[in-house]
Design a protein around this motif. Structure first.
Motif, mmCIF file in Angstrom:
data_model
loop_
_atom_site.group_PDB
_atom_site.id
_atom_site.type_symbol
_atom_site.label_atom_id
_atom_site.label_comp_id
_atom_site.label_asym_id
_atom_site.label_seq_id
_atom_site.Cartn_x
_atom_site.Cartn_y
_atom_site.Cartn_z
ATOM 1 N N SER A 115 45.041 40.676 32.823
ATOM 2 C CA SER A 115 44.328 40.938 35.009
ATOM 3 C C SER A 115 45.928 41.663 35.049
ATOM 4 C CB SER A 115 45.108 39.073 34.659
ATOM 5 O OG SER A 115 46.118 38.232 35.389
ATOM 6 N N GLN A 116 45.745 41.737 36.327
ATOM 7 C CA GLN A 116 46.589 42.607 37.245
ATOM 8 C C GLN A 116 47.349 41.697 38.224
ATOM 9 O OE1 GLN A 116 46.931 46.235 36.290
ATOM 10 N NE2 GLN A 116 48.671 45.117 37.295
ATOM 11 N N ILE A 122 49.827 35.021 38.672
ATOM 12 C CA ILE A 122 50.152 33.786 37.250
ATOM 13 C C ILE A 122 50.006 32.794 37.300
ATOM 14 C CG2 ILE A 122 50.786 34.169 35.069
ATOM 15 C CD1 ILE A 122 51.051 37.137 35.007
ATOM 16 N N GLU A 123 51.163 32.366 37.888
ATOM 17 C CA GLU A 123 51.967 30.831 38.521
ATOM 18 C C GLU A 123 51.022 30.464 38.906
ATOM 19 O OE1 GLU A 123 54.279 29.449 36.702
ATOM 20 O OE2 GLU A 123 55.901 30.863 35.949
ATOM 21 N N SER A 131 42.975 30.753 42.991
ATOM 22 C CA SER A 131 41.213 30.515 42.890
ATOM 23 C C SER A 131 40.158 30.973 41.565
ATOM 24 C CB SER A 131 40.713 31.650 44.326
ATOM 25 O OG SER A 131 40.768 33.073 42.743
ATOM 26 N N GLN A 132 40.924 31.295 40.649
ATOM 27 C CA GLN A 132 39.971 31.508 39.348
ATOM 28 C C GLN A 132 41.177 30.457 38.435
ATOM 29 O OE1 GLN A 132 40.836 35.613 39.596
ATOM 30 N NE2 GLN A 132 38.304 35.400 39.794
ATOM 31 N N THR A 133 40.042 30.034 37.364
ATOM 32 C CA THR A 133 40.682 29.509 36.663
ATOM 33 C C THR A 133 41.508 31.244 35.604
ATOM 34 O OG1 THR A 133 39.042 30.285 35.017
ATOM 35 C CG2 THR A 133 38.820 27.609 35.721
ATOM 36 N N GLY A 136 38.776 32.681 34.045
ATOM 37 C CA GLY A 136 38.072 33.533 34.820
ATOM 38 C C GLY A 136 38.411 34.880 35.703
ATOM 39 N N ALA A 137 40.001 34.232 35.263
ATOM 40 C CA ALA A 137 40.575 35.429 36.147
ATOM 41 C C ALA A 137 40.527 36.655 35.190
ATOM 42 C CB ALA A 137 42.363 35.389 36.353
#
Length: 156
Positions: A115-116, A122-123, A131-133, A136-137
């Motif tokens: 992911s970017q 990330i933490e 907002s995402q799992t 999901g991210a």
């Protein structure tokens, strides 16, 4: 199962300014069930690798975490040489990390590689505050085609 990870294409950002830094393209290709996306491509800078290594150390217990190449402020030789040596060291670090089952179970590693998201994002994601799992991210980034576009551009 096969996982190929390549650290490529070092780029100097903010060149000529006091806050310039180098980031590297990390290309991952795998058929491992451990990874959500089978191909990804992200850009990361050295200090993000330092953060990742610290997190892996915290969570790995007694499992040794590979070393990163040093952060030399007194490097003798050309800047290009230094950047290339660091690139090789970062690649060796990631190659060892993705071969280790314990380290591979850390969701921070997956978000770092696939992911970017920034380090604070990330933490937050890992702690369930984003907002995402985690999955999901990673899928969101994979579907955005960002990971593909960068790789396609660099093909001969």
């Amino acid at each position: 199962e096969l996982t190929t990870v390549r650290v490529q294409d070092p780029r100097v950002q903010n060149e000529g300014s006091w806050n310039s830094y180098v980031d590297y393209k990390i290309f991952l290709h795998t058929n491992s069930k451990a990874f959500t996306a089978k191909t990804s491509c992200v850009r990361r800078r050295y200090r993000e690798f330092v953060w990742l290594r610290r997190q892996l150390q915290k969570n790995a217990g007694l499992v040794p975490v590979p070393e990163l190449p040093g952060k030399s402020t007194f490097f003798v030789g050309s800047t290009d040489e230094f950047i290339e040596k660091r690139r090789q060291g970062l690649q060796q670090f990631l190659e060892k990390v993705v071969q280790n089952v314990v380290l591979l179970s850390d969701s921070r590693l997956h978000l770092f590689l696939q992911s970017q998201l920034s380090v604070p994002e990330i933490e937050a994601c890992v702690q369930g505050q984003g907002s995402q799992t985690v999955t999901g991210a990673i899928l969101h980034y994979a579907m955005s085609n960002c990971g593909w576009v960068q790789e396609e551009e660099s093909r001969p």
